[in-house]
Design a protein around this motif. Structure first.
Motif, short mmCIF file in Angstrom:
data_model
loop_
_atom_site.label_atom_id
_atom_site.label_comp_id
_atom_site.label_asym_id
_atom_site.label_seq_id
_atom_site.Cartn_x
_atom_site.Cartn_y
_atom_site.Cartn_z
N PHE A 26 0.84 -1.20 0.00
CA PHE A 26 0.00 0.00 0.00
C PHE A 26 0.87 1.26 0.00
CE2 PHE A 26 -2.47 3.25 2.31
CZ PHE A 26 -3.55 3.34 1.44
N ALA A 27 1.90 1.26 0.81
CA ALA A 27 2.78 2.43 0.90
C ALA A 27 3.56 2.65 -0.39
CB ALA A 27 3.74 2.28 2.08
N SER A 28 3.88 1.57 -1.11
CA SER A 28 4.65 1.73 -2.34
C SER A 28 3.82 2.31 -3.48
CB SER A 28 5.23 0.37 -2.76
OG SER A 28 4.20 -0.50 -3.17
N CYS A 29 2.50 2.36 -3.34
CA CYS A 29 1.64 2.91 -4.38
C CYS A 29 1.64 4.44 -4.37
CB CYS A 29 0.21 2.42 -4.20
SG CYS A 29 0.03 0.66 -4.45
N PHE A 30 2.15 5.06 -3.34
CA PHE A 30 2.11 6.50 -3.21
C PHE A 30 3.51 7.08 -3.38
CE2 PHE A 30 -1.55 4.98 -0.90
CZ PHE A 30 -2.54 5.75 -1.46
N PRO A 31 3.61 8.22 -4.05
CA PRO A 31 4.93 8.82 -4.25
C PRO A 31 5.50 9.32 -2.92
CG PRO A 31 3.20 10.29 -5.05
CD PRO A 31 2.54 9.01 -4.64
N ASP A 32 6.81 9.41 -2.89
CA ASP A 32 7.50 9.88 -1.69
C ASP A 32 7.64 11.39 -1.74
OD1 ASP A 32 7.90 7.34 -0.57
OD2 ASP A 32 9.65 7.01 -1.85
N THR A 33 7.15 12.06 -0.71
CA THR A 33 7.30 13.50 -0.61
C THR A 33 8.70 13.79 -0.09
OG1 THR A 33 4.95 13.82 -0.19
CG2 THR A 33 6.42 15.60 0.48
N VAL A 34 9.47 14.57 -0.85
CA VAL A 34 10.82 14.91 -0.42
C VAL A 34 10.89 16.33 0.13
CG1 VAL A 34 11.95 13.28 -1.96
CG2 VAL A 34 11.52 15.60 -2.75
N PHE A 35 9.86 17.14 -0.17
CA PHE A 35 9.83 18.52 0.33
C PHE A 35 8.39 19.01 0.31
CE2 PHE A 35 10.04 23.13 -0.21
CZ PHE A 35 10.95 23.49 0.78
N TYR A 36 7.98 19.69 1.39
CA TYR A 36 6.64 20.27 1.45
C TYR A 36 6.68 21.42 2.45
CZ TYR A 36 1.52 20.45 1.75
OH TYR A 36 0.20 20.86 1.69
N GLN A 37 6.50 22.65 1.93
CA GLN A 37 6.62 23.82 2.81
C GLN A 37 5.74 24.96 2.28
OE1 GLN A 37 10.45 25.96 2.76
NE2 GLN A 37 10.41 25.82 5.00
N TYR A 65 10.71 13.78 -10.57
CA TYR A 65 10.06 14.42 -9.45
C TYR A 65 8.96 15.34 -9.97
CZ TYR A 65 13.88 12.69 -6.61
OH TYR A 65 14.76 11.87 -5.96
N LEU A 66 7.86 15.42 -9.24
CA LEU A 66 6.75 16.32 -9.55
C LEU A 66 6.79 17.48 -8.58
CD1 LEU A 66 4.06 17.11 -10.93
CD2 LEU A 66 2.91 15.69 -9.23
N GLU A 67 6.74 18.70 -9.14
CA GLU A 67 6.66 19.90 -8.32
C GLU A 67 5.23 20.42 -8.39
OE1 GLU A 67 10.72 22.24 -8.72
OE2 GLU A 67 9.88 21.67 -10.66
N GLU A 68 4.68 20.77 -7.24
CA GLU A 68 3.34 21.35 -7.17
C GLU A 68 3.42 22.67 -6.44
OE1 GLU A 68 0.15 17.96 -6.66
OE2 GLU A 68 1.86 17.62 -5.32
N ILE A 69 2.67 23.65 -6.93
CA ILE A 69 2.60 24.95 -6.28
C ILE A 69 1.25 25.05 -5.57
CG2 ILE A 69 2.58 27.47 -6.64
CD1 ILE A 69 5.26 26.21 -7.35
N ILE A 161 1.98 30.79 0.17
CA ILE A 161 2.39 30.10 -1.04
C ILE A 161 3.23 28.89 -0.61
CG2 ILE A 161 3.74 30.27 -3.18
CD1 ILE A 161 1.32 32.09 -3.23
N GLY A 162 3.01 27.77 -1.30
CA GLY A 162 3.74 26.56 -0.93
C GLY A 162 4.34 25.85 -2.11
N LEU A 163 5.26 24.95 -1.80
CA LEU A 163 5.90 24.11 -2.78
C LEU A 163 5.97 22.70 -2.23
CD1 LEU A 163 7.60 23.78 -5.45
CD2 LEU A 163 9.63 24.20 -4.02
N LYS A 164 5.56 21.75 -3.08
CA LYS A 164 5.65 20.34 -2.72
C LYS A 164 6.40 19.62 -3.83
CE LYS A 164 2.81 16.35 -1.51
NZ LYS A 164 1.42 15.86 -1.36
N VAL A 165 7.35 18.78 -3.46
CA VAL A 165 8.13 18.00 -4.41
C VAL A 165 8.01 16.52 -4.02
CG1 VAL A 165 10.41 17.60 -5.43
CG2 VAL A 165 9.74 19.92 -4.73
#
Length: 168
Positions: A26-37, A65-69, A161-165
């Motif tokens: 189950f845990a391997s199905c989700f991407p790993d967050t390396v940064f979220y602020q 890696y996926l970056e989200e704003i 404003i945030g950034l998630k990678v």
């Protein structure tokens, strides 16, 4: 030894093993967050010259890696859209790679055509949009700077404003 255990003990061991395996899958199905602020903006208004800066630490794995704003607004935000300038520098540790700085303009819809606020939340609405897919090498890091690109020099109603990678 296995034969000497009771049937109850066998079923306990099997149940624990199945639960552990299911959790790992189950845990391997989700991407790993390396940064979220998130960075908060001034309650008086977010000035165009006020850049919000994010330093993504060194990544441990080469890959994509996926970056989200993320943008948090409240009812004081006066416009239908929000224009952001996102400047990004990849700091490559491998000497053979040169990664140029990149600057992008991102347009976010804050309200729909009828004036209804978009996003998740009640008094503060959070808008999250995919920004970029980026390939990084082990040891790379990212520096991101974000400022608004609206005609008005100071904007009320932008709470943060945030950034998630995430690695995928």
């Amino acid at each position: 030894m296995w034969l000497l255990m009771s049937k109850h003990r066998h079923s306990q061991i099997i149940s624990i093993a199945v639960a552990f395996l299911a959790t790992a899958l189950f845990a391997s199905c989700f991407p790993d967050t390396v940064f979220y602020q998130y960075h908060s903006t001034s309650l008086k208004g977010w000035d165009r010259v006020d850049k919000l800066e994010f330093s993504v630490p060194v990544v441990n794995n080469s890959g994509y890696y996926l970056e989200e704003i993320g943008v948090r607004t409240d009812g004081r935000y006066p416009f239908r859209t929000l224009s952001l300038v996102v400047d990004q520098t990849v700091v490559a540790t491998a000497g053979h790679r040169i990664v140029p700085q990149r600057s992008d303009t991102l347009e976010l819809e804050i309200y729909d055509d009828s004036g209804k606020p978009l996003g998740d939340g009640v008094s503060i609405k959070q808008h999250v949009v995919p920004f970029r897919n980026i390939q990084l090498e082990t040891g790379d890091s990212i520096f991101v700077s974000i400022h608004h690109n609206m005609r008005r020099a100071s904007l009320e109603g932008v709470a943060g404003i945030g950034l998630k990678v995430t690695e995928y």
